[in-house]
Write an enzyme that holds these catalytic residues in place. Structure first.
Site, mmCIF file in Angstrom:
data_model
loop_
_atom_site.group_PDB
_atom_site.id
_atom_site.type_symbol
_atom_site.label_atom_id
_atom_site.label_comp_id
_atom_site.label_asym_id
_atom_site.label_seq_id
_atom_site.Cartn_x
_atom_site.Cartn_y
_atom_site.Cartn_z
ATOM 1 N N ILE A 31 0.823 -1.211 0.000
ATOM 2 C CA ILE A 31 0.000 0.000 0.000
ATOM 3 C C ILE A 31 0.861 1.266 0.000
ATOM 4 C CG2 ILE A 31 -0.232 0.382 2.516
ATOM 5 C CD1 ILE A 31 -3.286 0.614 1.988
ATOM 6 N N ASN A 85 11.659 -8.454 7.252
ATOM 7 C CA ASN A 85 11.941 -7.778 8.508
ATOM 8 C C ASN A 85 11.411 -8.668 9.629
ATOM 9 O OD1 ASN A 85 13.028 -5.469 7.220
ATOM 10 N ND2 ASN A 85 10.970 -4.663 6.869
ATOM 11 N N HIS A 98 5.930 -11.915 6.158
ATOM 12 C CA HIS A 98 5.808 -11.471 4.768
ATOM 13 C C HIS A 98 7.177 -11.242 4.159
ATOM 14 C CE1 HIS A 98 5.527 -7.992 7.461
ATOM 15 N NE2 HIS A 98 6.185 -7.302 6.533
ATOM 16 N N LEU A 99 7.241 -11.527 2.876
ATOM 17 C CA LEU A 99 8.453 -11.325 2.089
ATOM 18 C C LEU A 99 8.187 -10.115 1.200
ATOM 19 C CD1 LEU A 99 11.161 -12.756 1.279
ATOM 20 C CD2 LEU A 99 9.827 -14.093 -0.355
HETATM 21 P P1 5GP Z 1 7.052 -4.534 7.534
HETATM 22 O O1 5GP Z 1 7.414 -3.119 7.951
HETATM 23 O O2 5GP Z 1 6.241 -5.213 8.612
HETATM 24 O O3 5GP Z 1 8.212 -5.351 7.072
HETATM 25 O O4 5GP Z 1 6.145 -4.374 6.257
HETATM 26 C C1 5GP Z 1 4.776 -4.164 6.321
HETATM 27 C C2 5GP Z 1 4.342 -3.632 4.986
HETATM 28 O O5 5GP Z 1 2.948 -3.755 4.881
HETATM 29 C C3 5GP Z 1 4.679 -2.152 4.780
HETATM 30 O O6 5GP Z 1 5.506 -2.020 3.628
HETATM 31 C C4 5GP Z 1 3.306 -1.504 4.609
HETATM 32 O O7 5GP Z 1 3.317 -0.470 3.657
HETATM 33 C C5 5GP Z 1 2.442 -2.665 4.190
HETATM 34 N N1 5GP Z 1 1.046 -2.575 4.574
HETATM 35 C C6 5GP Z 1 0.567 -2.280 5.807
HETATM 36 N N2 5GP Z 1 -0.774 -2.318 5.807
HETATM 37 C C7 5GP Z 1 -1.150 -2.655 4.547
HETATM 38 C C8 5GP Z 1 -2.419 -2.855 3.940
HETATM 39 O O8 5GP Z 1 -3.482 -2.738 4.550
HETATM 40 N N3 5GP Z 1 -2.427 -3.194 2.617
HETATM 41 C C9 5GP Z 1 -1.267 -3.336 1.914
HETATM 42 N N4 5GP Z 1 -1.380 -3.667 0.621
HETATM 43 N N5 5GP Z 1 -0.050 -3.155 2.458
HETATM 44 C C10 5GP Z 1 0.003 -2.822 3.774
#
Ligand code: 5GP
Length: 112
Positions: A31, A85, A98-99
């Protein structure tokens, strides 16, 4: 309704721009993209972070990597970076494994 936002996406409780799905994983555009291509690929099984996975997840984790390769091959993208992460101090904000697949620009090393 589940608390985990990615589980909500898996369960189609909230929308996402889905680019790939099979019985084990789901991939959708981030997003808040940090590169021209920024896709998240997640296991449908609830695993909060990589550190919580175990030997029983061996096939699933391999499947996640191969799905990333398939998505990039289908897009004919050969140069990309994969990021996981693990834990808040490493930048994890969503606690469902998540990757990140990032492509379309140059990436620095070491990562920030
Ligand atoms: P992290 O920081 O945990 O490694 O990555 C989480 C990712 O999820 C971030 O890049 C953030 O932009 C994305 N993200 C968070 N909420 C949503 C959502 O509701 N939809 C989508 N498509 N991405 C999300």
């Amino acid at each position: 309704m589940s608390e985990n936002i990615f589980l909500k996406i898996i369960n189609k409780e909230i929308p996402a721009d889905i680019v790939y799905e099979d019985d084990k994983v789901l991939a959708f555009n981030d997003i808040s993209p940090q590169a021209p291509t920024h896709i998240l690929i997640i296991p449908k099984k609830e695993i909060r972070k990589l550190h919580d996975s175990n030997e029983g997840d061996c096939e699933l984790l391999g499947h996640l990597m191969l799905a990333a390769k398939k998505i990039m091959a289908d897009k004919q993208i050969k140069h990309y970076r994969l990021v996981i992460n693990n834990g808040s101090e490493a930048g994890q904000t969503v606690f469902h494994l998540h990757l990140h697949i990032l492509a379309g620009r140059d990436f620095g090393w070491p990562p920030g």
